[in-house]
Scaffold this motif. Structure first.
Motif, PDB file in Angstrom:
ATOM      1  N   GLY A 247       0.832  -1.193   0.000  1.00  0.00           N
ATOM      2  CA  GLY A 247       0.000   0.000   0.000  1.00  0.00           C
ATOM      3  C   GLY A 247       0.867   1.242   0.000  1.00  0.00           C
ATOM      4  N   GLY A 248       0.354   2.306   0.631  1.00  0.00           N
ATOM      5  CA  GLY A 248       1.129   3.537   0.739  1.00  0.00           C
ATOM      6  C   GLY A 248       0.550   4.670  -0.076  1.00  0.00           C
ATOM      7  N   PRO A 249       1.207   5.837  -0.054  1.00  0.00           N
ATOM      8  CA  PRO A 249       0.711   7.013  -0.781  1.00  0.00           C
ATOM      9  C   PRO A 249       0.505   6.718  -2.271  1.00  0.00           C
ATOM     10  N   GLY A 250      -0.651   7.146  -2.784  1.00  0.00           N
ATOM     11  CA  GLY A 250      -0.958   6.913  -4.190  1.00  0.00           C
ATOM     12  C   GLY A 250      -1.476   5.521  -4.481  1.00  0.00           C
ATOM     13  N   ARG A 251      -1.624   4.690  -3.453  1.00  0.00           N
ATOM     14  CA  ARG A 251      -2.130   3.326  -3.633  1.00  0.00           C
ATOM     15  C   ARG A 251      -3.410   3.140  -2.830  1.00  0.00           C
ATOM     16  N   SER A 252      -4.120   2.033  -3.100  1.00  0.00           N
ATOM     17  CA  SER A 252      -5.418   1.832  -2.453  1.00  0.00           C
ATOM     18  C   SER A 252      -5.579   0.392  -1.995  1.00  0.00           C
TER      19      SER A 252
ATOM     20  N   THR B  96      -0.944   3.629   7.043  1.00  0.00           N
ATOM     21  CA  THR B  96       0.069   3.479   5.994  1.00  0.00           C
ATOM     22  C   THR B  96      -0.167   4.427   4.828  1.00  0.00           C
ATOM     23  N   HIS B  97      -1.068   5.421   5.021  1.00  0.00           N
ATOM     24  CA  HIS B  97      -1.379   6.411   3.974  1.00  0.00           C
ATOM     25  C   HIS B  97      -1.906   5.745   2.698  1.00  0.00           C
ATOM     26  N   THR B  98      -2.672   4.677   2.887  1.00  0.00           N
ATOM     27  CA  THR B  98      -3.258   3.949   1.766  1.00  0.00           C
ATOM     28  C   THR B  98      -4.728   4.350   1.619  1.00  0.00           C
ATOM     29  N   ALA B  99      -5.159   4.713   0.425  1.00  0.00           N
ATOM     30  CA  ALA B  99      -6.560   5.073   0.200  1.00  0.00           C
ATOM     31  C   ALA B  99      -7.449   3.868   0.496  1.00  0.00           C
ATOM     32  N   TRP B 100      -8.571   4.115   1.156  1.00  0.00           N
ATOM     33  CA  TRP B 100      -9.452   3.042   1.616  1.00  0.00           C
ATOM     34  C   TRP B 100     -10.713   2.990   0.773  1.00  0.00           C
ATOM     35  N   LEU B 101     -11.001   1.815   0.195  1.00  0.00           N
ATOM     36  CA  LEU B 101     -12.146   1.614  -0.687  1.00  0.00           C
ATOM     37  C   LEU B 101     -13.009   0.479  -0.150  1.00  0.00           C
ATOM     38  N   THR B 102     -14.336   0.615  -0.287  1.00  0.00           N
ATOM     39  CA  THR B 102     -15.228  -0.445   0.174  1.00  0.00           C
ATOM     40  C   THR B 102     -16.299  -0.743  -0.861  1.00  0.00           C
ATOM     41  N   VAL B 103     -16.727  -1.990  -0.856  1.00  0.00           N
ATOM     42  CA  VAL B 103     -17.824  -2.457  -1.704  1.00  0.00           C
ATOM     43  C   VAL B 103     -18.809  -3.181  -0.785  1.00  0.00           C
ATOM     44  N   PRO B 104     -20.108  -2.915  -0.870  1.00  0.00           N
ATOM     45  CA  PRO B 104     -21.054  -3.544   0.057  1.00  0.00           C
ATOM     46  C   PRO B 104     -21.257  -5.028  -0.235  1.00  0.00           C
ATOM     47  N   ARG B 105     -21.510  -5.773   0.818  1.00  0.00           N
ATOM     48  CA  ARG B 105     -21.946  -7.157   0.700  1.00  0.00           C
ATOM     49  C   ARG B 105     -23.455  -7.198   0.504  1.00  0.00           C
ATOM     50  N   ARG B 106     -23.962  -8.395   0.193  1.00  0.00           N
ATOM     51  CA  ARG B 106     -25.404  -8.571   0.094  1.00  0.00           C
ATOM     52  C   ARG B 106     -26.042  -8.466   1.479  1.00  0.00           C
ATOM     53  N   ALA B 107     -27.355  -8.448   1.521  1.00  0.00           N
ATOM     54  CA  ALA B 107     -28.077  -8.335   2.786  1.00  0.00           C
ATOM     55  C   ALA B 107     -27.788  -9.505   3.720  1.00  0.00           C
ATOM     56  N   ASP B 108     -27.456 -10.681   3.140  1.00  0.00           N
ATOM     57  CA  ASP B 108     -27.146 -11.836   3.979  1.00  0.00           C
ATOM     58  C   ASP B 108     -25.652 -11.923   4.288  1.00  0.00           C
ATOM     59  N   PHE B 109     -24.904 -10.868   3.919  1.00  0.00           N
ATOM     60  CA  PHE B 109     -23.478 -10.706   4.196  1.00  0.00           C
ATOM     61  C   PHE B 109     -22.561 -11.571   3.325  1.00  0.00           C
ATOM     62  N   THR B 110     -23.121 -12.237   2.327  1.00  0.00           N
ATOM     63  CA  THR B 110     -22.284 -12.924   1.350  1.00  0.00           C
ATOM     64  C   THR B 110     -21.795 -11.920   0.314  1.00  0.00           C
ATOM     65  N   LEU B 111     -20.819 -12.341  -0.502  1.00  0.00           N
ATOM     66  CA  LEU B 111     -20.295 -11.459  -1.539  1.00  0.00           C
ATOM     67  C   LEU B 111     -21.191 -11.496  -2.771  1.00  0.00           C
ATOM     68  N   ASP B 112     -21.396 -10.339  -3.354  1.00  0.00           N
ATOM     69  CA  ASP B 112     -22.015 -10.234  -4.672  1.00  0.00           C
ATOM     70  C   ASP B 112     -20.861 -10.281  -5.672  1.00  0.00           C
ATOM     71  N   LEU B 113     -20.610 -11.450  -6.250  1.00  0.00           N
ATOM     72  CA  LEU B 113     -19.414 -11.630  -7.065  1.00  0.00           C
ATOM     73  C   LEU B 113     -19.399 -10.701  -8.272  1.00  0.00           C
ATOM     74  N   ASP B 114     -20.530 -10.533  -8.936  1.00  0.00           N
ATOM     75  CA  ASP B 114     -20.562  -9.647 -10.103  1.00  0.00           C
ATOM     76  C   ASP B 114     -20.201  -8.215  -9.709  1.00  0.00           C
TER      77      ASP B 114
END
Length: 371
Positions: free
Chosen positions: A109-114, A132-150
């Motif tokens: 990670g680090g500056p300029g990275r995510s 670590t000065h790393t940009a933080w990105l999130t993607v929501p899970r489904r309502a049942d907390f599983t991953l939405d693969l698409d």
């Protein structure tokens, strides 16, 4: 007059992104039933204590010297425990999986990275990124907390994260991610991907580990901890498995002599008792399944768990429920999505105390519905 000047925190030149932040940590309260931080409730046996004491005593005799810098003997023992044809060259160890993850973000990670993860997930991940000065990105899970693969694959293609973190089983939900989904994410990752398996030993039968994917992906690391299954939370030993080049990258950013001789000796002694300690895991798994069934029978919503905890709810005022349980001597965790609470699996006696306390307060608390 004190021995130092006493400026307020606001008067110190703190990094701007740290202003107003609070230190991470669950409440540490002296109550009869502690079910809030996913510890193994069973202390080590007398035999384990004696072996650890002997190993630590021998280590202490060399404390005038620095420890073996790369902990090669410990890493070899961890490789033997994991199997999968791994060797010491495939293993990295540090002071808890927290330090392991800090090494990962420090190296990749680090500056300029995510870094990206799928939420809700472990609340320390964004702090690793922040520190670590790393940009933080999130993607929501489904309502049942599983991953939405698409959605996950589209997000990875669009955001191009340098680091992907996936907890499986996930914390705080307990949700395990299907191995085929993990394979797809590894193939799509433009940088490195870490599958955090801190609770893997508690997974239900048939749940496959991401360790199976290591031969196919050089950008993959699988992290584990001894805190949970090995009842070693006080020992602070986390580790990961990856390709040797991945391990070399972590060696660049680790602090010199980061694992003490005591930590290395105690962890090796605990690993020698793996069969005995994993019997406790079997008992906790059975207790977890029974607890889930009981919570469901009360009409509560429960996230299917492959960990040593259960997420349940949903309450209109979860803090009120948390406080009422605490007033009855039971400490659980107020964490996760709105309305949910998390309870660690304890001994049968501790779980019984939790059930009694919750039964007492349920009629007095409004529940949320999905309507």
């Amino acid at each position: 007059m004190t021995g130092t000047a006493e400026p307020s925190l606001s008067e110190l030149p703190l990094r701007p992104e740290l202003k107003g932040e609070e230190p991470y940590g669950a409440p540490q309260l002296d109550v009869p039933v502690l079910l809030n931080v996913n510890e193994n409730p069973y202390p080590p046996s007398r035999e384990v204590i004696e072996d650890l004491s002997r190993a630590v005593g021998e280590a202490v005799a060399t404390m005038n010297r620095y420890p073996e810098r790369d902990a090669l003997a410990l890493r070899a023992d961890l490789a033997d425990y994991l199997g999968h044809g791994l060797t010491a060259d495939n293993i990295w160890a540090a002071n808890g999986s927290n330090e392991v993850m800090t090494h990962v973000l420090g190296a990749f990670g680090g500056p300029g990275r995510s870094a990206l993860t799928f939420v809700p997930s472990y609340s320390m991940y964004p702090e690793y990124a922040r520190n670590t000065h790393t940009a933080w990105l999130t993607v929501p899970r489904r309502a049942d907390f599983t991953l939405d693969l698409d959605l996950a694959l589209r997000s990875i293609a669009e955001l191009r994260p340098d680091v992907i973190l996936i907890a499986s089983p996930n914390n705080p939900t307990g949700t395990a991610t299907d191995l085929d989904q993990l394979r797809s994410l590894c193939a799509a990752a433009p940088g490195v991907i870490v599958i955090d398996e801190a609770y893997a030993e508690f997974a239900r039968p048939g749940t496959r580990s991401a360790l199976d994917l290591l031969p196919s992906f050089g950008n993959l690391a699988v992290s584990r901890t001894m805190s949970k299954a090995f009842a070693f939370a006080g020992g602070r030993l986390g580790y990961l498995a990856a390709a040797p080049a991945f391990i070399d990258a972590l060696r660049i950013v680790r602090l010199p002599y980061h694992l003490s001789v005591v930590s290395q000796a105690a962890a090796r002694a605990a690993l020698a008792h793996a069969p005995e300690l994993l019997q406790q895991v079997d008992a906790l798994r059975r207790e977890r399944d029974a607890l889930q069934d009981w919570l469901l029978a009360t009409g509560l919503q429960v996230a299917a768990s492959d960990a040593n905890f259960v997420l349940f709810g949903r309450f209109a005022d979860r803090h009120r429920v948390w406080q009422q349980l605490l007033d009855r001597g039971v400490l659980i965790r107020e964490t996760g999505p709105t309305g949910w609470l998390r309870v660690s699996v304890g001994t049968p006696e501790e779980t019984a105390a939790f059930r009694t306390a919750l039964t007492d307060i349920l009629p007095d608390n409004e529940r949320l519905t999905d309507d």
